[in-house]
Each structure stands twice: as C-alpha cells, then as structure tokens.
Design a protein around this motif. Structure first.
Motif, PDB file in Angstrom:
ATOM      1  N   THR A  61       0.855  -1.184   0.000  1.00  0.00           N
ATOM      2  CA  THR A  61       0.000   0.000   0.000  1.00  0.00           C
ATOM      3  C   THR A  61       0.888   1.230   0.000  1.00  0.00           C
ATOM      4  O   THR A  61       1.805   1.343   0.811  1.00  0.00           O
ATOM      5  CB  THR A  61      -0.940   0.029   1.213  1.00  0.00           C
ATOM      6  OG1 THR A  61      -1.791  -1.125   1.163  1.00  0.00           O
ATOM      7  CG2 THR A  61      -1.800   1.272   1.210  1.00  0.00           C
ATOM      8  N   VAL A  62       0.609   2.134  -0.920  1.00  0.00           N
ATOM      9  CA  VAL A  62       1.412   3.340  -1.083  1.00  0.00           C
ATOM     10  C   VAL A  62       0.592   4.545  -0.652  1.00  0.00           C
ATOM     11  O   VAL A  62      -0.539   4.741  -1.114  1.00  0.00           O
ATOM     12  CB  VAL A  62       1.866   3.485  -2.551  1.00  0.00           C
ATOM     13  CG1 VAL A  62       2.520   4.837  -2.798  1.00  0.00           C
ATOM     14  CG2 VAL A  62       2.817   2.350  -2.923  1.00  0.00           C
ATOM     15  N   GLY A  63       1.166   5.355   0.244  1.00  0.00           N
ATOM     16  CA  GLY A  63       0.426   6.488   0.789  1.00  0.00           C
ATOM     17  C   GLY A  63       0.795   7.829   0.206  1.00  0.00           C
ATOM     18  O   GLY A  63       0.131   8.835   0.492  1.00  0.00           O
ATOM     19  N   GLY A  64       1.842   7.895  -0.617  1.00  0.00           N
ATOM     20  CA  GLY A  64       2.279   9.154  -1.214  1.00  0.00           C
ATOM     21  C   GLY A  64       3.228   8.881  -2.358  1.00  0.00           C
ATOM     22  O   GLY A  64       3.557   7.722  -2.657  1.00  0.00           O
ATOM     23  N   ASP A  65       3.683   9.921  -3.019  1.00  0.00           N
ATOM     24  CA  ASP A  65       4.498   9.758  -4.213  1.00  0.00           C
ATOM     25  C   ASP A  65       5.759   8.932  -3.948  1.00  0.00           C
ATOM     26  O   ASP A  65       6.512   9.210  -3.001  1.00  0.00           O
ATOM     27  CB  ASP A  65       4.913  11.122  -4.763  1.00  0.00           C
ATOM     28  CG  ASP A  65       3.760  11.853  -5.434  1.00  0.00           C
ATOM     29  OD1 ASP A  65       2.678  11.269  -5.556  1.00  0.00           O
ATOM     30  OD2 ASP A  65       3.965  13.019  -5.827  1.00  0.00           O
ATOM     31  N   ILE A  66       5.975   7.931  -4.790  1.00  0.00           N
ATOM     32  CA  ILE A  66       7.189   7.113  -4.756  1.00  0.00           C
ATOM     33  C   ILE A  66       8.180   7.727  -5.738  1.00  0.00           C
ATOM     34  O   ILE A  66       7.918   7.789  -6.945  1.00  0.00           O
ATOM     35  CB  ILE A  66       6.882   5.660  -5.159  1.00  0.00           C
ATOM     36  CG1 ILE A  66       5.900   5.022  -4.179  1.00  0.00           C
ATOM     37  CG2 ILE A  66       8.166   4.847  -5.281  1.00  0.00           C
ATOM     38  CD1 ILE A  66       6.441   4.848  -2.789  1.00  0.00           C
ATOM     39  N   THR A  67       9.309   8.203  -5.243  1.00  0.00           N
ATOM     40  CA  THR A  67      10.313   8.839  -6.087  1.00  0.00           C
ATOM     41  C   THR A  67      11.517   7.914  -6.252  1.00  0.00           C
ATOM     42  O   THR A  67      12.033   7.369  -5.271  1.00  0.00           O
ATOM     43  CB  THR A  67      10.770  10.176  -5.490  1.00  0.00           C
ATOM     44  OG1 THR A  67       9.641  11.060  -5.405  1.00  0.00           O
ATOM     45  CG2 THR A  67      11.851  10.822  -6.348  1.00  0.00           C
ATOM     46  N   ASN A  83      -1.456  -1.090  -4.120  1.00  0.00           N
ATOM     47  CA  ASN A  83      -2.634  -0.266  -3.889  1.00  0.00           C
ATOM     48  C   ASN A  83      -2.186   1.174  -3.668  1.00  0.00           C
ATOM     49  O   ASN A  83      -1.543   1.492  -2.663  1.00  0.00           O
ATOM     50  CB  ASN A  83      -3.415  -0.774  -2.678  1.00  0.00           C
ATOM     51  CG  ASN A  83      -4.091  -2.096  -2.934  1.00  0.00           C
ATOM     52  OD1 ASN A  83      -4.609  -2.336  -4.025  1.00  0.00           O
ATOM     53  ND2 ASN A  83      -4.103  -2.977  -1.935  1.00  0.00           N
ATOM     54  N   MET A  84      -2.508   2.023  -4.612  1.00  0.00           N
ATOM     55  CA  MET A  84      -2.103   3.427  -4.563  1.00  0.00           C
ATOM     56  C   MET A  84      -3.217   4.254  -3.920  1.00  0.00           C
ATOM     57  O   MET A  84      -4.368   4.202  -4.355  1.00  0.00           O
ATOM     58  CB  MET A  84      -1.816   3.932  -5.973  1.00  0.00           C
ATOM     59  CG  MET A  84      -0.798   3.111  -6.749  1.00  0.00           C
ATOM     60  SD  MET A  84       0.895   3.326  -6.194  1.00  0.00           S
ATOM     61  CE  MET A  84       1.287   4.917  -6.927  1.00  0.00           C
ATOM     62  N   THR A  85      -2.869   5.020  -2.893  1.00  0.00           N
ATOM     63  CA  THR A  85      -3.852   5.860  -2.214  1.00  0.00           C
ATOM     64  C   THR A  85      -3.420   7.317  -2.287  1.00  0.00           C
ATOM     65  O   THR A  85      -2.281   7.639  -2.617  1.00  0.00           O
ATOM     66  CB  THR A  85      -4.023   5.438  -0.751  1.00  0.00           C
ATOM     67  OG1 THR A  85      -2.788   5.656  -0.046  1.00  0.00           O
ATOM     68  CG2 THR A  85      -4.404   3.970  -0.643  1.00  0.00           C
ATOM     69  N   ASN A  86      -4.345   8.204  -1.981  1.00  0.00           N
ATOM     70  CA  ASN A  86      -4.077   9.652  -1.934  1.00  0.00           C
ATOM     71  C   ASN A  86      -3.588  10.201  -3.274  1.00  0.00           C
ATOM     72  O   ASN A  86      -2.833  11.188  -3.308  1.00  0.00           O
ATOM     73  CB  ASN A  86      -3.054   9.972  -0.834  1.00  0.00           C
ATOM     74  CG  ASN A  86      -3.521   9.543   0.537  1.00  0.00           C
ATOM     75  OD1 ASN A  86      -4.697   9.705   0.879  1.00  0.00           O
ATOM     76  ND2 ASN A  86      -2.626   8.971   1.324  1.00  0.00           N
ATOM     77  N   GLY A  87      -4.010   9.583  -4.371  1.00  0.00           N
ATOM     78  CA  GLY A  87      -3.609  10.073  -5.686  1.00  0.00           C
ATOM     79  C   GLY A  87      -2.121   9.981  -5.934  1.00  0.00           C
ATOM     80  O   GLY A  87      -1.549  10.774  -6.694  1.00  0.00           O
ATOM     81  N   ALA A  88      -1.441   9.000  -5.326  1.00  0.00           N
ATOM     82  CA  ALA A  88       0.012   8.896  -5.390  1.00  0.00           C
ATOM     83  C   ALA A  88       0.504   8.581  -6.797  1.00  0.00           C
ATOM     84  O   ALA A  88      -0.194   7.964  -7.600  1.00  0.00           O
ATOM     85  CB  ALA A  88       0.496   7.825  -4.417  1.00  0.00           C
ATOM     86  N   TRP A 132      -5.553   6.724  -8.654  1.00  0.00           N
ATOM     87  CA  TRP A 132      -4.162   7.041  -8.362  1.00  0.00           C
ATOM     88  C   TRP A 132      -3.625   7.920  -9.488  1.00  0.00           C
ATOM     89  O   TRP A 132      -4.344   8.249 -10.429  1.00  0.00           O
ATOM     90  CB  TRP A 132      -3.336   5.774  -8.178  1.00  0.00           C
ATOM     91  CG  TRP A 132      -3.185   4.877  -9.378  1.00  0.00           C
ATOM     92  CD1 TRP A 132      -4.105   4.016  -9.889  1.00  0.00           C
ATOM     93  CD2 TRP A 132      -2.023   4.746 -10.208  1.00  0.00           C
ATOM     94  NE1 TRP A 132      -3.609   3.357 -10.986  1.00  0.00           N
ATOM     95  CE2 TRP A 132      -2.323   3.776 -11.207  1.00  0.00           C
ATOM     96  CE3 TRP A 132      -0.767   5.330 -10.200  1.00  0.00           C
ATOM     97  CZ2 TRP A 132      -1.410   3.402 -12.187  1.00  0.00           C
ATOM     98  CZ3 TRP A 132       0.153   4.950 -11.181  1.00  0.00           C
ATOM     99  CH2 TRP A 132      -0.173   4.014 -12.150  1.00  0.00           C
ATOM    100  N   GLY A 133      -2.368   8.308  -9.384  1.00  0.00           N
ATOM    101  CA  GLY A 133      -1.841   9.250 -10.356  1.00  0.00           C
ATOM    102  C   GLY A 133      -1.307   8.579 -11.600  1.00  0.00           C
ATOM    103  O   GLY A 133      -2.058   8.056 -12.427  1.00  0.00           O
ATOM    104  N   GLY A 134       0.009   8.587 -11.762  1.00  0.00           N
ATOM    105  CA  GLY A 134       0.605   7.996 -12.946  1.00  0.00           C
ATOM    106  C   GLY A 134       2.072   7.703 -12.726  1.00  0.00           C
ATOM    107  O   GLY A 134       2.613   7.895 -11.633  1.00  0.00           O
ATOM    108  N   GLY A 155      -4.627   8.338 -13.333  1.00  0.00           N
ATOM    109  CA  GLY A 155      -4.961   9.640 -13.896  1.00  0.00           C
ATOM    110  C   GLY A 155      -5.396  10.705 -12.922  1.00  0.00           C
ATOM    111  O   GLY A 155      -5.969  11.715 -13.334  1.00  0.00           O
ATOM    112  N   ALA A 156      -5.143  10.544 -11.620  1.00  0.00           N
ATOM    113  CA  ALA A 156      -5.411  11.640 -10.683  1.00  0.00           C
ATOM    114  C   ALA A 156      -4.522  12.823 -11.036  1.00  0.00           C
ATOM    115  O   ALA A 156      -3.376  12.671 -11.465  1.00  0.00           O
ATOM    116  CB  ALA A 156      -5.150  11.192  -9.240  1.00  0.00           C
ATOM    117  N   ALA A 157      -5.030  14.027 -10.866  1.00  0.00           N
ATOM    118  CA  ALA A 157      -4.325  15.231 -11.289  1.00  0.00           C
ATOM    119  C   ALA A 157      -3.040  15.437 -10.497  1.00  0.00           C
ATOM    120  O   ALA A 157      -2.999  15.251  -9.276  1.00  0.00           O
ATOM    121  CB  ALA A 157      -5.231  16.449 -11.117  1.00  0.00           C
ATOM    122  N   LEU A 158      -1.972  15.816 -11.217  1.00  0.00           N
ATOM    123  CA  LEU A 158      -0.705  16.156 -10.574  1.00  0.00           C
ATOM    124  C   LEU A 158      -0.888  17.369  -9.663  1.00  0.00           C
ATOM    125  O   LEU A 158      -1.443  18.387 -10.069  1.00  0.00           O
ATOM    126  CB  LEU A 158       0.350  16.487 -11.629  1.00  0.00           C
ATOM    127  CG  LEU A 158       1.247  15.385 -12.169  1.00  0.00           C
ATOM    128  CD1 LEU A 158       2.186  15.968 -13.214  1.00  0.00           C
ATOM    129  CD2 LEU A 158       2.032  14.709 -11.065  1.00  0.00           C
TER     130      LEU A 158
END
Length: 482
Positions: A61-67, A83-88, A132-134, A155-158
């Motif tokens: 489970t991912v709670g924020g952007d993975i860099t 599982n991507m959460t918070n639009g990560a 989630w984002g992209g 496709g959640a907005a950046l």
C-alpha cells in the motif's frame, strides 16, 4: 551497471543472454532477479525516495508519491499488487522495471475502484475520473520497462511538477504514463491499461516498443491512447484498443526540435474508438492519427466501428493540428523514407462511420489517400476521380466484411459502439474463416529496431514482426496474448 542477484540456480548468464536475443512473439521464462535490498510490505509506504525490489506476490500500500532518484532502480517482481492511495504517483528520475508474467502479472491500482462490465457512460463510470496518479519519468530516467503489468484507474491530477525540463507537463496533468528523455528507452509489453480521464500516455522523445497490450476505457470527454510526440521513435503493434475517447494511436512531432516523431503502427485492433471526444478537435478522433510533421508506417490494422479511419492530417503549419510529414526523404536522416499505409481492414455498422473509412475534411483538412490494398478496396470504391478529403457516401459499405470475431456481436446494436468500451467476456480473436485472415502484409515494411534493446528483463522481450492476419491476434497464436 546495476548489480543483479540471480535467484534461480543453475542458469548461466550466457543462457540468459541467448534468450534475450529472440525477436519473435515467444514470452521467455527467465529467472527471478532482485536489485538492491528488498522493500518489506510491513506497513503503508509513505511518500519518499525508494530503490531496491518489491518482492514477488506481495501486496503493498502506497500512501504518497514514490520517487526513484537519478541513478537508482526500483524493480517490481511478478505477482506484486500495489494499492495506490491519496492520488500517489511514481516519480521516475532513475529506472523503473516491472516484471510481471502471464500467470503472475503485476497490478497497480486504486483499491477504491472495481471494474464494471457492460455499458459504460461518461459521468457514471469511475474509470474516467482518475484514482491514483501515474508513472512520470523525467529527463534523467534512462529506462522504464513494464511487462505483464496492469495499470488500472490511474490519472489523478498532478499536485506539483515532479521535475524540470519536461515537455508540456503542468500541474493538473492527468496522464498515466509520461516519458520525456530523448535518449531513454520505454518498453511496454503484454500489459493492460484500464480507465483514464485524459491521454493515457504522453511520450516526448526516446525509443519505444509498445507491443501486445490491451487498453480499455481510456479518456473521459477527450484523450488519446498511445500518444507519441517530440522526437519519440519506435513501434506500436499488436495492441487491442477498445472504447477510447479519441485516437487509439497517434504521432505528432510538436514539443521538440530534436527530430521527427516516427513510429510503425501495425497489427493493432481498434474497436469502438473516438466517440467521447467533445472538444474543438473532437471530430478527428477514431483510430490512427498522424499529424504535426510526424511520419508513420500504418499497416495490417483492424478498425471496427471507429469514428474515423487512418487519418493523415493536412492543414497549414502553425495550426493546432497541421500537416503530417508525407515527403520522400532519401538522405538517411530518418528511420524510414516516407509515411505509408495500407492493408488496413474496416468494418462499420452505421453510414456515418463508413463515410469516414477514408477520413474527409469534415473535421479538418486531411491528405489520406484511398488504398487499393485496404478492405474494402477504397481506391476502387471511390474511383480514380476522387479527390482526397471530399465527402462521399459510404452507406453501401455498412455491415460488409464482418471480421468474424470469436465472440463479439457484429452487426452491433445501434449505438452500442459508444457505450461498449471494455473487453469484458468478449473474444476479439479471429475465426479461421475471417476475411481478415491472411490479408496482411509481411513484406511491405519492417518494425523499428533502432535504439530498442532486446533483453528479457531490461529491454524488449521480442519485437514481433508483421503478421499475415490483420489485427492484433494471429491464427498461429502469435500477437496479443491476452
């Protein structure tokens, strides 16, 4: 080079190298590899920098952007679910390698969403909203590899720009795949995309092999499927694209001065594409779009109930959509000398669709010539006096040349091509008696190999050559494996 830990025993590096040299459709079984340290799944992964390996068959489970920092690699082993959460998002400044298999694919998804089969309506289907984002790969990302990987509900907005030096990337962008290194490599093979609110992909520069994928419900009231721009070059082949808002595959050279966008687009199957775009340029949507000084080879594609056929854009330079590069170049400055197309197969259940097998100027200026090798033979149908771009009556072509899918209702119920946007339980393989069987060309062109590494893990698993059957499924079992 990165240090690789070979988990399987008794497999030599020489054998692995030999497997990587295959350029057919075979999916090579390779030993599981691990890069760096394993990343445990003991809790929610917070936003931050990561490198190493997500372990096989684990759920994260991912709670924020993975860099992924420049010079680092994140590897995803088979069977991983994220599982991507918070639009990560995945912000890729290094390398990202996702190595699913046919029996144990990788899945990246929004856990709040579930796929809904059957009728799909904009405003009611969460596939078009963005969960989630992209995966955003920046100018320092050298390699992104996605094999047997599901990308669902992205496709959640950046919320902020992830890096500098990116082409046309703004806060609020809603792409799922974005790659912008002109010297980098992007491989997407045997994978799936389900749902997006805008362009599913944006590619600016680099080398690509996009092969044997399935794309469903991409774009809400606009958005292309595989959208290559800038100086990007490569292949888009054996993909099944159903229910896209605008074009399934597109090239355009805008966004760079580094060179032309050049792609082969062959043996793809496009179904029900182009009917949700309500923008100013929506009347040019459907299957294939070549525009803005780009060039392409477009062959062996099966186009069923799509708003437009293969569209070679015209129009003046400086317009939003302007002339594709159709000139003949013989000085070796390009990968192939001229944009060419043919051996494409069309089927329509409405006159409005048949009227655009050869796109006309009703949307914008076009320079698409009718081809005698197409099915139906549009050169013969329109006659020697036809001027490309002019409106014609294609009503007599409605219902002709049914491609004979294994399981998909044709003729289709009136208007169902607007709302049937996912594969569901249908089977788009050809029956043996299909009029599309054996009608493709295997000699008129060859795929691009320049810049595309062949490797079971860090490159293409195989650049499948043109197939004799039109569309993404071949009667001999090659092509799309979904």
């Amino acid at each position: 080079m990165k240090k690789l830990q070979i988990i399987a025993l008794g497999i030599s590096l020489l054998a692995l190298a030999a497997c990587s040299k295959k350029s057919d459709n075979a999916v090579v079984s390779v030993p599981q590899i691990q890069i760096g340290k394993a990343i445990p799944n003991t809790g929610v992964l917070p936003a931050g920098s990561y490198k190493g390996t997500l372990l096989a068959n684990q759920t994260y489970t991912v709670g924020g952007d993975i860099t992924i920092n420049a010079g680092d690699t994140l590897l995803i082993q088979k069977g991983v679910k994220i599982n991507m959460t918070n639009g990560a998002n995945f912000i890729v400044n290094g390398d990202l390698i996702s190595l699913g298999t046919s029996s144990s694919p990788v899945t990246i998804t929004d856990p709040r969403r579930t796929k809904v089969p059957g009728t799909s309506v904009l405003g009611q289907d969460s596939a078009y909203v963005g969960g989630w984002g992209g995966i955003y790969a920046g100018p320092t990302s050298k390699l992104v590899v996605l094999k047997w990987t599901h990308l669902d509900f992205g496709g959640a907005a950046l919320k902020a720009l992830p890096f500098t030096g990116a082409n046309s990337l703004k806060v609020g962008a809603q792409y799922i795949l974005y790659f912008t290194n002109p010297n980098g490599v992007f491989i997407m093979e045997d994978s799936w995309m389900y749902g997006s609110p805008d362009d599913a992909t944006r590619f600016y520069g680099g080398y690509y092999n996009i092969m044997r994928n399935t794309m469903e419900k991409c774009g809400s009231n606009g958005g292309d499927g595989f959208n290559a721009k800038g100086s990007a070059v490569g292949n888009m082949a054996y993909n099944l694209i159903i229910g896209g808002a605008t074009n399934g595959t597109k090239t355009a050279s805008d966004g760079t001065t580094a060179g032309e966008c050049q792609f082969t687009m062959y043996n793809n199957t496009y179904v029900n594409d182009g009917f949700r775009n309500n923008g100013v340029y929506g009347a040019r949507s459907g299957s294939v779009e070549i525009e803005n000084n780009s060039r392409a080879l477009v062959y062996n594609n099966l186009i069923v109930n799509c708003d437009f056929g293969v569209r070679i854009a015209g129009g003046p330079a400086g317009a939003k959509v302007y002339l594709a590069d159709t000139t003949l170049v013989t000085n070796g400055s390009v990968l192939f000398p001229q944009t060419k197309y043919g051996y494409n197969f069309y089927y329509a259940d409405a006159a409005s669709i048949a009227d655009q097998f050869v796109p006309t100027n009703v949307a914008q200026q076009v320079v698409t010539h009718p081809q005698s090798t197409d099915i139906p033979n549009m050169a013969a149908f329109l006659g020697v006096n036809y001027t490309f771009g002019l409106v014609y009556d294609g009503s007599s072509l409605v219902g002709k040349n049914n491609p004979m899918f294994t399981n998909f209702p044709l003729p289709a119920t009136a208007g169902s091509w607007v709302t049937q946007c996912s594969v569901d339980g249908y089977n788009f393989r050809l029956q043996s008696g299909s009029p599309a069987a054996g009608k493709g060309t295997t000699t008129a062109f060859q795929p691009i190999t320049t810049g595309i590494p062949l490797d079971a893990n860090f490159g293409s698993s195989g650049i499948t050559p043109p197939g004799q059957d039109i569309g993404c499924y071949q009667l001999n079992g090659t092509g799309n494996q979904h």
